[in-house]
Design an enzyme around this catalytic site. Structure first.
Site, mmCIF file in Angstrom:
data_model
loop_
_atom_site.group_PDB
_atom_site.id
_atom_site.type_symbol
_atom_site.label_atom_id
_atom_site.label_comp_id
_atom_site.label_asym_id
_atom_site.label_seq_id
_atom_site.Cartn_x
_atom_site.Cartn_y
_atom_site.Cartn_z
ATOM 1 N N HIS A 220 -3.315 4.223 -2.680
ATOM 2 C CA HIS A 220 -4.296 3.364 -1.994
ATOM 3 C C HIS A 220 -4.902 4.106 -0.806
ATOM 4 O O HIS A 220 -6.099 4.015 -0.567
ATOM 5 C CB HIS A 220 -3.624 2.083 -1.477
ATOM 6 N N LEU B 63 0.818 -1.215 0.000
ATOM 7 C CA LEU B 63 0.000 0.000 0.000
ATOM 8 C C LEU B 63 0.852 1.266 0.000
ATOM 9 O O LEU B 63 1.906 1.332 0.627
ATOM 10 C CB LEU B 63 -0.931 -0.012 1.217
ATOM 11 N N GLN C 60 -8.494 6.358 -10.728
ATOM 12 C CA GLN C 60 -8.457 6.839 -12.122
ATOM 13 C C GLN C 60 -7.106 6.519 -12.760
ATOM 14 O O GLN C 60 -6.960 6.471 -13.964
ATOM 15 C CB GLN C 60 -8.733 8.348 -12.111
HETATM 16 P P1 AMP Z 1 -3.406 -2.039 -7.118
HETATM 17 O O1 AMP Z 1 -2.997 -2.410 -5.734
HETATM 18 O O2 AMP Z 1 -2.283 -1.544 -7.974
HETATM 19 O O3 AMP Z 1 -4.260 -3.094 -7.783
HETATM 20 O O4 AMP Z 1 -4.362 -0.774 -6.974
HETATM 21 C C1 AMP Z 1 -5.507 -0.829 -6.156
HETATM 22 C C2 AMP Z 1 -6.337 0.391 -6.422
HETATM 23 O O5 AMP Z 1 -5.578 1.561 -6.126
HETATM 24 C C3 AMP Z 1 -6.777 0.518 -7.891
HETATM 25 O O6 AMP Z 1 -8.129 0.954 -7.932
HETATM 26 C C4 AMP Z 1 -5.823 1.552 -8.427
HETATM 27 O O7 AMP Z 1 -6.366 2.286 -9.512
HETATM 28 C C5 AMP Z 1 -5.637 2.447 -7.221
HETATM 29 N N1 AMP Z 1 -4.394 3.225 -7.333
HETATM 30 C C6 AMP Z 1 -3.145 2.743 -7.557
HETATM 31 N N2 AMP Z 1 -2.256 3.758 -7.654
HETATM 32 C C7 AMP Z 1 -2.972 4.902 -7.498
HETATM 33 C C8 AMP Z 1 -2.643 6.288 -7.512
HETATM 34 N N3 AMP Z 1 -1.383 6.710 -7.700
HETATM 35 N N4 AMP Z 1 -3.632 7.187 -7.327
HETATM 36 C C9 AMP Z 1 -4.924 6.771 -7.130
HETATM 37 N N5 AMP Z 1 -5.293 5.487 -7.106
HETATM 38 C C10 AMP Z 1 -4.340 4.553 -7.292
#
Ligand code: AMP
Length: 286
Positions: free
Chosen positions: A37, A33, A148
């Protein structure tokens, strides 16, 4: 904070919140995280429900050449961050809790999965939609939060929920960025110092596209050519795509007449980075 690892105890832990009429908010993640996140968790917290974070590195969304085995894990760090962020329940399942050994069912969201990252990551989005479905069926959230940052994933999940009449509201959260504009991602850790500096060119290229479109440029090919120049001038990079697409259907747009999504995927060294920007041509740059 509750931590569960199987379906029965997750449902039992959420039954009380459901009975008390507290809306259940789900933030699906793959762990490791970071501030991106945390922004989703904070949005869920503000909506004042019972906040559930799932942490599951989903094998079916990684291809054979992807980085599944290298994907970072930090269970104790993740649990600490969730605790500090006021999360009510962390669902941390092993693979066996999510998939039957002989599971064959997949969810596919058609044309939306065939552009941008689709051709470069065969099967990826089917893996995402199938696991998000499974998570929705286990947690039964009223609302779920997605970034996004992964705009194609977000559009696909919204369409799946709409098409399949799923009783969950999808909330999109803005991309959290480093001070130089690089979208925060656990993959940024794999960049060397020089590559990390070079990576700022991705957001630079997106901002240039935004300025051009708001300044009156309507030809998507002109916009993406300039972006390509900015990125390749910053250092060695391998471009998977730089595209202008419709923000809902993810289909390519040649002439910009309505809000668009400018999206890119670029390898810097061994690290594949994605980013995007929504641009409204009606809002003119000063
Ligand atoms: P992940 O752990 O990479 O699968 O991401 C989990 C959630 O966090 C997904 O909905 C991603 O789009 C969101 N997320 C990842 N990086 C960012 C970021 N820099 N800004 C906003 N949301 C993010």
């Amino acid at each position: 904070m509750n931590v569960t690892r199987d379906i029965a105890s997750t449902r039992a832990a959420l039954a009380a919140a459901r009975q008390a009429g507290r809306p259940i908010a789900l933030v699906p993640t793959m762990g490791a995280l970071h501030a991106g996140h945390r922004s989703l968790i904070e949005a869920a917290r503000r909506d004042a429900g019972c906040v559930v974070v799932s942490i599951f590195v989903n094998p079916t969304q990684f291809g054979p050449r992807d980085d599944y085995v290298r994907y970072p894990h930090d269970e104790s760090g993740d649990l600490k961050q969730c605790e500090e962020a006021g999360v009510d329940l962390v669902f941390f399942p092993p693979v066996e809790a999510m998939y039957e050994k002989d599971a064959v069912t997949k969810v596919n969201v058609g044309r939306l999965t065939e552009t941008l990252c689709g051709p470069f990551r065969p099967g990826h989005f089917d893996g995402v939609t199938t696991v998000v479905n499974t998570l929705f069926n286990i947690v039964q959230p009223d609302v779920a939060y997605f970034g996004q940052k992964d705009a194609q994933q977000l559009a696909i999940i919204k369409r799946m929920v709409r098409d399949l009449r799923m009783p969950v509201r999808i909330v999109a959260c803005p991309t959290v960025r480093e001070p130089d504009g690089l979208a925060i991602s656990s993959r940024n850790e794999n960049l060397s110092d020089a590559q990390r500096r070079q990576a700022a060119s991705l957001y630079g290229a997106l901002c240039d596209a935004g300025d051009r479109i708001r300044g009156g440029e309507r030809d998507a090919a002109v916009v993406t050519r300039e972006m390509q120049r900015i990125i390749t001038e910053a250092g060695p990079a391998r471009v998977d795509y730089i595209s202008v697409v419709d923000p809902e259907t993810m289909q390519p747009v040649a002439n910009v007449a309505a809000p668009v999504l400018v999206a890119l995927a670029v390898h810097i060294g061994a690290t594949r980075l994605i980013d995007n920007l929504r641009v409204d041509p009606g809002v003119r740059s000063p």
